[in-house]
Enzyme design. Structure first.
Site, PDB file in Angstrom:
ATOM      1  N   GLU A 201       0.011   1.956   2.835  1.00 48.96           N
ATOM      2  CA  GLU A 201       1.551   1.717   1.837  1.00 48.96           C
ATOM      3  C   GLU A 201       2.374   1.224   2.824  1.00 48.96           C
ATOM      4  O   GLU A 201       3.629   2.487   3.926  1.00 48.96           O
ATOM      5  CB  GLU A 201       2.129   3.403   2.187  1.00 48.96           C
TER       6      GLU A 201
ATOM      7  N   ASP B 247      -0.031   7.422   3.721  1.00 46.72           N
ATOM      8  CA  ASP B 247       1.659   7.343   3.334  1.00 46.72           C
ATOM      9  C   ASP B 247       2.228   6.617   4.468  1.00 46.72           C
ATOM     10  O   ASP B 247       2.613   7.199   5.485  1.00 46.72           O
ATOM     11  CB  ASP B 247       2.082   8.762   2.678  1.00 46.72           C
TER      12      ASP B 247
END
Length: 553
Positions: A315, A272
């Site tokens: 990401e 993330d």
């Protein structure tokens, strides 16, 4: 097969190979290898997929009234395992499952202007070393991984390194030497994207610091109350002694995250908020993930699926395949692939899918993946948990969504409910909550149209899983009208070739396959489930569908 794939790749680059060298013969089929670059990855919110254990639905007195779809809904690890064992993922041709974070979340709720919200999504960490009881137990995770691996399905967890959960009356802020609480990022420069909080009240881990820090007192108190303080400290001591790393915040978290590899044998991490942390952190993370995965393989030789390395997909918000290996962040050109990520999430795919025809889309991606991005890949998606502008927000193009996503070169990310047209517009929701409704199992069971959509995704997904050439192979058009193309893939003696036709006439159709398959070869159309014979360089298929998926019988 004769040296077809070598010849094709030669022709792809030099256009110099002869037609007669491209015929596929009827050699014995080999076991299909798993290839991350062509994987069919299924992404789900752990709390929103399937409730396998209603006894764990409420923990830590998380009972306040929340905004619509902003509280825990009951989904858990047992529920996912049930669907694995029921064959739901196998029927979809899923080769890997990515779950939102399952670590223990903050106990309280917070209002970000959308009503009280709890950490149902998993991105508000309280304790990286524990599984949140709303999601299940360590035993549940072990059972899930075992069930998935038994069926050849890999498991990805979700890694958060750059922030803790929000501060609430029952979730105190971590010490100042661990986190910063201001300023809030304005994203105008490198520093104002990294050395700042993503949003207000989301403490940012000081990942840049090499200064030694003590454990947060609230974590010490928690571990002591749970009777595991001495064990956790002993493991940390061993980690820092082995690695020689300073006891800096990021290395504690890296240790805690890689423990899930050595203990449970997970196969990868989706990472993330990558660009909100110094890029060197991900190289450090890669190193420790590889070490942990090798440790697990050594200790569990009978459970090792294959020789694939640990998988990391990042990401980097806003990254697109057109940027190739680099991402511009505040004037710096950063290669996040370098010694870190196998793949990055491709935020560009939804735009390409909307504006390009099939051939332009597929050619763009094969050129990139066999050109500047060779040996790496991208993860394509058309809807997700936090993209408020999906390809098909109204779910009116569910068939097209499946065709473009599952047949495009690169790794595919099916977001839970893509395959069943789960609504992305929920009345009463605010912001990204509308994207996160509970899986629409009732519609799958009862609605004829939903069943038809699901069947389409199942056929394409299984074909993709059975043929690495679909996602990881080289694309080449055969005829423009009707639109027919082939994909070819070769790896260490394994060769795979398929022919695919799209937007074909329904009923009887003739496809020219003489460039690839020898006269008399028996082929199978995986979409209509019928066998055909190559005659005069062609096959004739009579089906009610406008899609053909041809493979050697």
């Amino acid at each position: 097969m004769r040296n077809f794939l070598w010849c094709f790749l030669c022709s792809f680059v030099l256009l110099s190979c002869k037609e007669e060298n491209k015929l596929i013969t009827m050699n014995e089929k080999k076991e299909v290898p798993f290839v991350w670059e062509g994987a069919n990855l299924y992404f789900l919110l752990t709390d929103r997929f399937n409730n396998g254990d209603t006894s764990n639905d409420v923990n830590f007195d998380r009972t306040k009234e929340t905004g619509t779809l902003r509280g825990f809904e009951g989904g858990d690890l047992k529920g996912i395992t049930q669907k694995i064992e029921d064959g739901y993922f196998s029927d979809l041709g899923v080769s890997a499952i990515w779950m939102t974070p399952i670590v223990e979340q903050i106990h309280g709720g917070t209002d970000e202007g959308t009503g009280i919200t709890y950490g149902f999504h998993g991105y508000w960490t309280k304790d990286w070393t524990a599984i949140d009881p709303n999601f299940g137990t360590k035993e549940d995770l072990k059972a899930l991984v075992a069930a998935a691996h038994k069926r050849g399905i890999r498991i990805l967890l979700d890694a958060v390194i750059n922030h803790t959960g929000p501060v609430t009356p029952v979730d105190p802020v971590w010490p100042d030497d661990w986190v910063r609480t201001d300023p809030t990022c304005d994203y105008t420069s490198y520093d104002s994207t990294i050395s700042c909080t993503l949003v207000k009240n989301l403490p940012d881990i000081k990942t840049e610091s090499d200064d030694a820090v003590d454990l947060p007192p609230q974590l010490v108190e928690k571990w002591k109350s749970e009777g595991r303080y001495e064990q956790e400290v002993a493991e940390l001591d061993a980690f820092f002694e082995r690695t020689g790393y300073p006891r800096a915040p990021r290395f504690y978290i890296i240790k805690w995250l890689t423990d899930y590899i050595t203990e449970f044998g997970i196969d990868g991490y989706r990472v993330d908020t990558v660009k909100h942390t110094e890029e060197t952190v991900w190289q450090e993370f890669r190193l420790e993930c590889d070490f942990a995965f090798n440790q697990w393989k050594t200790a569990n030789k009978e459970a090792v699926l294959d020789e694939n390395a640990f998988y990391l997909v990042g990401e980097v918000y806003g990254y697109g395949i057109s940027a190739e290996k680099f991402y511009n962040l505040g004037g710096r050109s950063i290669n996040y692939f370098d010694e870190a990520f196998n793949s990055l999430i491709n935020f560009e795919f939804k735009y390409d899918a909307a504006r390009l025809d099939y051939e332009s889309l597929f050619k763009k991606y094969t050129d990139a993946l066999y050109g500047p991005l060779k040996d790496y890949s991208v993860l394509n998606y058309l809807s997700s948990h936090d993209d408020g502008e999906p390809f098909d927000a109204s779910r009116e193009k569910a068939f097209e969504t499946g065709t473009k996503l599952l047949l495009a070169p690169g790794t595919s990310q099916t977001y839970y409910g893509d395959e069943s047209a789960r609504s992305l517009s929920i009345e009463g929701t605010t912001g990204d909550a509308t994207l996160r409704s509970f899986m629409n199992w009732d519609e799958i069971d009862a609605d004829i149209n939903t069943k038809s959509i699901l069947n389409h995704w199942q056929k394409l997904g299984q074909f993709r899983k059975n043929h690495p050439a679909v996602g990881a192979g080289v694309h080449q058009m055969i005829t423009e009208a009707p639109y027919v193309f082939y994909r070819s893939y070769q790896m260490e003696g394994y060769e795979d070739v398929v022919i695919i036709g799209l937007e074909l006439p329904k009923g009887s159709k003739i496809l020219n396959v003489g460039r690839l398959f020898e006269e008399g070869a028996q082929l199978h159309d995986a979409y209509s489930n019928q066998d055909v014979i190559v005659e005069n360089g062609s096959v004739q298929i009579d089906s009610e569908f406008d899609i053909v998926l041809l493979e050697l019988k």
